[in-house]
Motif scaffolding. Structure first.
Motif, PDB file in Angstrom:
ATOM      1  N   VAL A  10       0.823  -1.211   0.000  1.00 15.52           N
ATOM      2  CA  VAL A  10       0.000   0.000   0.000  1.00 15.52           C
ATOM      3  C   VAL A  10       0.857   1.261   0.000  1.00 15.52           C
ATOM      4  O   VAL A  10       0.479   2.277  -0.609  1.00 15.52           O
ATOM      5  N   THR A  11       2.011   1.215   0.662  1.00 15.07           N
ATOM      6  CA  THR A  11       2.860   2.409   0.642  1.00 15.07           C
ATOM      7  C   THR A  11       3.456   2.617  -0.752  1.00 15.07           C
ATOM      8  O   THR A  11       3.592   3.756  -1.211  1.00 15.07           O
ATOM      9  N   GLU A  12       3.793   1.526  -1.430  1.00 12.74           N
ATOM     10  CA  GLU A  12       4.316   1.657  -2.793  1.00 12.74           C
ATOM     11  C   GLU A  12       3.237   2.134  -3.754  1.00 12.74           C
ATOM     12  O   GLU A  12       3.485   3.012  -4.597  1.00 12.74           O
ATOM     13  N   GLU A  13       2.040   1.579  -3.636  1.00 13.57           N
ATOM     14  CA  GLU A  13       0.937   1.976  -4.518  1.00 13.57           C
ATOM     15  C   GLU A  13       0.655   3.471  -4.433  1.00 13.57           C
ATOM     16  O   GLU A  13       0.382   4.120  -5.445  1.00 13.57           O
ATOM     17  N   GLN A  14       0.715   4.014  -3.227  1.00 10.50           N
ATOM     18  CA  GLN A  14       0.343   5.410  -3.017  1.00 10.50           C
ATOM     19  C   GLN A  14       1.545   6.343  -2.965  1.00 10.50           C
ATOM     20  O   GLN A  14       1.386   7.542  -2.707  1.00 10.50           O
ATOM     21  N   GLY A  15       2.733   5.801  -3.201  1.00 11.18           N
ATOM     22  CA  GLY A  15       3.926   6.638  -3.210  1.00 11.18           C
ATOM     23  C   GLY A  15       4.247   7.258  -1.868  1.00 11.18           C
ATOM     24  O   GLY A  15       4.791   8.368  -1.803  1.00 11.18           O
ATOM     25  N   LEU A  16       3.946   6.538  -0.778  1.00  9.37           N
ATOM     26  CA  LEU A  16       4.184   7.066   0.563  1.00  9.37           C
ATOM     27  C   LEU A  16       5.622   6.816   0.993  1.00  9.37           C
ATOM     28  O   LEU A  16       6.267   5.871   0.552  1.00  9.37           O
ATOM     29  N   THR A  17       6.103   7.654   1.870  1.00  7.31           N
ATOM     30  CA  THR A  17       7.408   7.470   2.487  1.00  7.31           C
ATOM     31  C   THR A  17       7.205   6.627   3.740  1.00  7.31           C
ATOM     32  O   THR A  17       6.318   6.914   4.547  1.00  7.31           O
TER      33      THR A  17
END
Length: 265
Positions: A201-208
Motif C-alpha cells: 500500500v505504501t508503494e501503490e500510493q507513493g508514501l514514504t
C-alpha cells in the motif's frame, strides 16, 4: 550516509540529541535524510534509540538538541497548531494496535479521517457521512477485510486487527508512514501477511515509510535501505544488498551479552 537530493527530501534530522531526566542519553548526534517515496528499515537493539527517533519526528518527544524537519515543518521549534497539522500528514502503525476494541471495524477505520474531518458524526459509523463510510469501506476492501466491517474489533485475530490499523492509516491520507515494530506481536505467518500489505500500500500510493524492525529475517526480506542505530548513534546507513549477515547480527550482540549478564546476576 545516504543523502537524497534536497528537492526530494521530506525528512531531515541533523545532530539530534535526546537526554531523559534520569540521565539516559537516548540519541547522540543522529543525522538522517529521507526522500519522498523512500522505504527505510530502522534497526538496532533494545535501547538503541529507534523509537525515540521516530517519536521526535512528530514531537511526541521533544529533543534536547539538534533539528528535525518533516514535510517542510521545523519540528523542534513548531508550535502546537503546526504540529497538529503535520501529524495529519504522518500516519502511524504501532506494535500495540490501539483499536477501540468494543467498536466496529468500520468505525475504527472512520476514526482515521478525524484529523481532516473532525465532526462528531465521525465518531461512529452509524452517524458518519456517506462519503466517510464509503472511503472507509474502500480502505477495508484494500486490506481484504470488507466482509468483517460490522464486527467488533475485539472479535478479530491479531493479524486482522493490524490490517484494520493499516486501513485506518490509509483513511488518514498521510504522506509519511511511521511503523514501529508493526508485527512484533504477531505469529510469523500473520506477520509476513501484514508486512506484504504494508509494503504494497505504501508503494501503490507513493508514501514514504520508516519501519522499525527487530526481526533480522524480515529486515533482510523487506528492506532496501537500512539505517541501524547503536547507543543512540547511526552505526550504518546503506542499501541492504551491501550488508553482510554478520553485520546485521552484530547490531544485537551487545544486547544479548547484556541479557546473559543480567540473567546470571
Amino acid at each position: 550516509m545516504i543523502q537524497p537530493p534536497a528537492e526530494q527530501r521530506v525528512i531531515r534530522v541533523s545532530g539530534l540529541v535526546k537526554d531523559f531526566p534520569n540521565g539516559t542519553r537516548a540519541l547522540s548526534g543522529v543525522d538522517l535524510d529521507v526522500s519522498a517515496g523512500e522505504t527505510v528499515v530502522l534497526l538496532g537493539a533494545n535501547g538503541s534509540g529507534k523509537s525515540t527517533l521516530q517519536k521526535c519526528l512528530t514531537k511526541l518527544i521533544s529533543p534536547t538538541a539538534g533539528s528535525v524537519e518533516v514535510l517542510g515543518t521545523e519540528v523542534t521549534t513548531a508550535g502546537k497548531r503546526e504540529i497538529t497539522a503535520l501529524r495529519r500528514d504522518v500516519g502511524v502503525v504501532f506494535q500495540k494496535i490501539n483499536l477501540v476494541r468494543e467498536l466496529s471495524v468500520l468505525t475504527n477505520v472512520i476514526h482515521g479521517s478525524l484529523g481532516r474531518a473532525r465532526s462528531p458524526r465521525n465518531w461512529f459509523a452509524s452517524t458518519a457521512r456517506s462519503e466517510q463510510r464509503e472511503q472507509a469501506m474502500e480502505a477495508l476492501e484494500r486490506v481484504g477485510l470488507s466482509a468483517v466491517a460490522q464486527r467488533r474489533a475485539e472479535q478479530l485475530s491479531g493479524g486482522q486487527q493490524q490490517r484494520v490499523a493499516i486501513a485506518r492509516m490509509l483513511m488518514q491520507r498521510p504522506q509519511i508512514v511511521l511503523a514501529d515494530e508493526p508485527v512484533a506481536a504477531l505469529d510469523p505467518r500473520a506477520g509476513r501477511a501484514v508486512m506484504d500489505l504494508l509494503w504494497e500500500v505504501t508503494e501503490e500510493q507513493g508514501l514514504t515509510l520508516i519501519c522499525t524492525l527487530h526481526q533480522l529475517e524480515l529486515a533482510r526480506a523487506y528492506g532496501h535501505r537500512v539505517v541501524a542505530l547503536r547507543n543512540g548513534q547511526v552505526e550504518m546507513d546503506t542499501v541492504m544488498s551491501q550488508v553482510a549477515d554478520e553485520q546485521l547480527e552484530g547490531l544485537y550482540t551487545e544486547e544479548a551479552e547484556h541479557e546473559d549478564y543480567a540473567a546470571a546476576h
